[in-house]
Design an enzyme around this catalytic site. Sequence first.
Site, PDB file in Angstrom:
ATOM      1  CE  LYS A  23      12.569  39.829   9.054  1.00 43.59           C
ATOM      2  NZ  LYS A  23      11.931  40.142  10.360  1.00 43.59           N
ATOM      3  CB  SER A  24       9.773  33.575  10.209  1.00 49.09           C
ATOM      4  OG  SER A  24       9.083  34.767   9.964  1.00 49.09           O
ATOM      5  N   GLY A  96      11.399  43.027  16.109  1.00 49.20           N
ATOM      6  CA  GLY A  96      10.221  42.725  16.906  1.00 49.20           C
ATOM      7  C   GLY A  96      10.089  41.244  17.200  1.00 49.20           C
ATOM      8  NE  ARG A 125       7.314  46.524  15.275  1.00 49.65           N
ATOM      9  CZ  ARG A 125       7.862  45.581  14.522  1.00 49.65           C
ATOM     10  NH1 ARG A 125       9.170  45.598  14.287  1.00 49.65           N
ATOM     11  NH2 ARG A 125       7.119  44.627  14.002  1.00 49.65           N
ATOM     12  CG  ASP A 318       5.895  40.145   7.074  1.00 52.93           C
ATOM     13  OD1 ASP A 318       5.475  41.096   7.754  1.00 52.93           O
ATOM     14  OD2 ASP A 318       6.384  39.114   7.579  1.00 52.93           O
ATOM     15  CE  LYS A 345       3.614  43.334  10.471  1.00 52.51           C
ATOM     16  NZ  LYS A 345       4.123  42.043  10.991  1.00 52.51           N
ATOM     17  NE  ARG A 349       6.611  47.084   6.937  1.00 51.31           N
ATOM     18  CZ  ARG A 349       7.090  45.908   7.291  1.00 51.31           C
ATOM     19  NH1 ARG A 349       6.297  44.838   7.257  1.00 51.31           N
ATOM     20  NH2 ARG A 349       8.344  45.772   7.673  1.00 51.31           N
TER      21      ARG A 349
END
EC number: 2.5.1.19
Length: 432
Positions: A23-24, A96, A125, A318, A345, A349
Amino acid sequence: MGQAFSITPARRLSGEIAVAGDKSISHRALMLAALAEGESVIEGLLPGDDPRSTAACLRALGAEISGIDGPSVRVRGVGLGRLHEPADVLDMGNSGTTMRLMLGVLAGQPGLFCTLTGDRSLRSRPMLRVVSPLRQMGARIWGREEGGRAPLAVWGEQLRAIDFVSPVASAQVKSAVLLAGLLAEGLTSVSEPVRSRDHSERMLRAFGAEVLVDGTTAAVRGPARLRAQSLRVPGDISSAAFWLVAGSIVPDSQLLLSGVGVNPTRTGVLDALAAMGADIAVENRREVCGEPVADLRVRSAPLKACTIGGEWIPRLVDEIPVLAVAACCAAGKTVIRDAAELRVKESDRLATMARELGRLGAHIEERPDGLVIEGGHRLVGAGVESHDDHRVAMSLAVAGLVATGTTEIADPDCATVSYPQFYEHLARVRQQ
């Protein structure tokens, strides 16, 4: 509210999985391709909700993007400093990363006005960690709570290079400042207390920017010029983490995860699971488009408790939700500390995992910056909630593989944010 997902204990897990694209890296590939001159081709892009949000924003800014759901995505960039002013508000959805990195992209486009918003979770956020250094560069950004919460408005300006010392290790902060530095005159640097993931530095260099790295300091020289590239996105180690834990805790299991990115700034989960006694082999190491890649083979093994904190945290932040599941199945008391970042997040979490694993019978204590988990107590199926957080949903599904009875996960579809094929892959590898 979507239909709940029901899961019962697995007898064993076996097979090979090509996990979803990172994803990053997917976000950064789309952004840099849009800022480059010419047409870039991206293979293996994550077909998830978050990269789609990035693609939609970049289209609104003038980039041409095709094949977003296919094996090869084509991006015709507009070039640095040539983004088009959008006709409407830019909606970042739940992402984000999209919002924080796009602030860096947009802040240095003189005369360009944009408004950025997102869903309810994203609007809650914190954004000041990115807005503050950009303002030091001369950016004009307004928003709720003095620019600390979206919606945010950006008026592009000619920025100046700065040497920013970040109080936290954050790849999003670092990346936003470096992206802004592409259009600033001179050397823009970011120094961190601990080195965060370095996908931006690697990819900026691949696209032709001058990038300097010295220890925990990264810098870019502007003004830069980016050239179109052909890229392949490796599998996401954050997605692989669910299978690394599942393969460790479900008896008689063996899974092969092919083509996973093993960038050393992201492999904290491998270190943590090794400390817990997991049987994980890293095979067929190679480099793909500047990123280290390998196949990961995991076999079930008895786990023991460990302490997770300090310099590990930026390299596995993560993965902490699913590591909490591993800790529930490990002998002894696992301590997770220095992880207060998890409170801001997609959900809180720490609170969420303490509450939901507690519903399954875990002996878990929430602390301000982490969790204490007394492992070895049998998990019992129950109704749990994802809190619309993709990593929570998938972590609870992994817990359901070893909980007696049936575990019902409310709102499971949020997994599409980062791993649309997760439930399909789960059905394929479990042996009833």
